[in-house]
Design a protein around this motif. Sequence first.
Motif, mmCIF file in Angstrom:
data_model
loop_
_atom_site.group_PDB
_atom_site.id
_atom_site.type_symbol
_atom_site.label_atom_id
_atom_site.label_comp_id
_atom_site.label_asym_id
_atom_site.label_seq_id
_atom_site.Cartn_x
_atom_site.Cartn_y
_atom_site.Cartn_z
ATOM 1 N N ALA A 111 0.818 -1.215 0.000
ATOM 2 C CA ALA A 111 0.000 0.000 0.000
ATOM 3 C C ALA A 111 0.854 1.269 0.000
ATOM 4 N N ALA A 112 0.355 2.279 -0.691
ATOM 5 C CA ALA A 112 0.975 3.617 -0.727
ATOM 6 C C ALA A 112 2.409 3.591 -1.256
ATOM 7 N N GLY A 113 2.718 2.648 -2.142
ATOM 8 C CA GLY A 113 4.042 2.617 -2.757
ATOM 9 C C GLY A 113 5.151 2.092 -1.870
ATOM 10 N N ARG A 114 4.794 1.500 -0.734
ATOM 11 C CA ARG A 114 5.812 0.948 0.167
ATOM 12 C C ARG A 114 6.422 -0.303 -0.452
ATOM 13 N N VAL A 115 7.742 -0.383 -0.450
ATOM 14 C CA VAL A 115 8.459 -1.555 -0.952
ATOM 15 C C VAL A 115 8.830 -2.427 0.239
ATOM 16 N N GLU A 116 8.652 -3.735 0.078
ATOM 17 C CA GLU A 116 9.025 -4.669 1.132
ATOM 18 C C GLU A 116 10.001 -5.696 0.586
ATOM 19 N N PHE A 117 11.083 -5.901 1.336
ATOM 20 C CA PHE A 117 12.051 -6.961 1.066
ATOM 21 C C PHE A 117 11.817 -8.052 2.113
ATOM 22 N N TRP A 118 11.522 -9.259 1.667
ATOM 23 C CA TRP A 118 11.338 -10.407 2.556
ATOM 24 C C TRP A 118 12.452 -11.405 2.266
ATOM 25 N N ILE A 119 13.115 -11.880 3.315
ATOM 26 C CA ILE A 119 14.234 -12.811 3.168
ATOM 27 C C ILE A 119 14.029 -13.957 4.162
ATOM 28 N N TRP A 120 13.932 -15.178 3.647
ATOM 29 C CA TRP A 120 13.779 -16.348 4.493
ATOM 30 C C TRP A 120 15.067 -17.155 4.455
ATOM 31 N N SER A 121 15.483 -17.645 5.606
ATOM 32 C CA SER A 121 16.673 -18.501 5.669
ATOM 33 C C SER A 121 16.340 -19.714 6.538
ATOM 34 N N GLU A 122 17.023 -20.814 6.244
ATOM 35 C CA GLU A 122 16.803 -22.008 7.056
ATOM 36 C C GLU A 122 18.007 -22.929 7.004
ATOM 37 N N ILE B 122 12.277 -8.938 7.391
ATOM 38 C CA ILE B 122 11.393 -8.096 6.590
ATOM 39 C C ILE B 122 11.873 -6.657 6.722
ATOM 40 N N VAL B 123 12.141 -6.026 5.589
ATOM 41 C CA VAL B 123 12.523 -4.614 5.577
ATOM 42 C C VAL B 123 11.474 -3.868 4.763
ATOM 43 N N ARG B 124 10.842 -2.877 5.401
ATOM 44 C CA ARG B 124 9.816 -2.068 4.745
ATOM 45 C C ARG B 124 10.382 -0.681 4.476
ATOM 46 N N VAL B 125 10.215 -0.238 3.235
ATOM 47 C CA VAL B 125 10.731 1.071 2.815
ATOM 48 C C VAL B 125 9.553 1.871 2.281
ATOM 49 N N GLY B 126 9.136 2.876 3.029
ATOM 50 C CA GLY B 126 7.988 3.700 2.640
ATOM 51 C C GLY B 126 8.216 5.131 3.094
ATOM 52 N N VAL B 127 7.351 5.602 3.986
ATOM 53 C CA VAL B 127 7.548 6.933 4.565
ATOM 54 C C VAL B 127 8.893 6.957 5.271
ATOM 55 N N ARG B 128 9.200 5.869 5.965
ATOM 56 C CA ARG B 128 10.501 5.664 6.616
ATOM 57 C C ARG B 128 10.843 4.186 6.492
ATOM 58 N N VAL B 129 11.958 3.777 7.022
ATOM 59 C CA VAL B 129 12.395 2.381 6.956
ATOM 60 C C VAL B 129 12.081 1.699 8.286
ATOM 61 N N SER B 130 11.596 0.461 8.208
ATOM 62 C CA SER B 130 11.434 -0.356 9.410
ATOM 63 C C SER B 130 11.952 -1.760 9.117
ATOM 64 N N VAL B 131 12.415 -2.424 10.178
ATOM 65 C CA VAL B 131 13.021 -3.744 10.040
ATOM 66 C C VAL B 131 12.446 -4.683 11.103
ATOM 67 N N GLU B 132 12.079 -5.886 10.669
ATOM 68 C CA GLU B 132 11.698 -6.972 11.580
ATOM 69 C C GLU B 132 12.608 -8.146 11.274
ATOM 70 N N ASP B 133 13.182 -8.727 12.303
ATOM 71 C CA ASP B 133 14.119 -9.837 12.104
ATOM 72 C C ASP B 133 13.869 -10.897 13.166
ATOM 73 N N ALA B 134 13.640 -12.116 12.736
ATOM 74 C CA ALA B 134 13.465 -13.245 13.662
ATOM 75 C C ALA B 134 14.358 -14.379 13.191
ATOM 76 N N LEU B 135 15.119 -14.927 14.099
ATOM 77 C CA LEU B 135 15.969 -16.081 13.827
ATOM 78 C C LEU B 135 15.777 -17.035 15.017
ATOM 79 N N LEU B 136 15.126 -18.178 14.758
ATOM 80 C CA LEU B 136 14.717 -19.063 15.841
ATOM 81 C C LEU B 136 15.170 -20.498 15.586
#
Length: 113
Positions: free
Chosen positions: A77-88, A97-111
């Motif tokens: 939505a609203a031109g936001r670009v999302e980079f999704w990277i899965w590793s195993e 997950i890195v979201r690039v829109g109004v600003r940048v946000s990052v979510e990272d989980a390694l379990l």
Amino acid sequence: MTEVPQIADLGGLPVEVVSLESPGVVAVTAWANDGDTVTLTWDEIAGSASVRWIAGEETRLSLERELLSKISVREEAAGRVEFWIWSESPELGGQLIVRVGVRVSVEDALLRV
């Protein structure tokens, strides 16, 4: 091999796509409204990726990932670009997950799996 986007599929997204000299290596850059940039570079053959978040002259975040299973680049939505990277691996599973829109946000989980 890692599942990665086809370059032709990235053509309609608000990103810059550069195929680097090595086979299977691609860099995709997106710009946030606040001027920050995020570049995702992947090596399809090696199964690795790096993410660089730059704010002005400062590196805000530099991440490396190996043992990739999949990479996705999408526009939300609203031109936001999302980079999704899965590793195993046999012991660990991760999602970045890195979201690039109004600003940048990052979510990272390694379990452990």
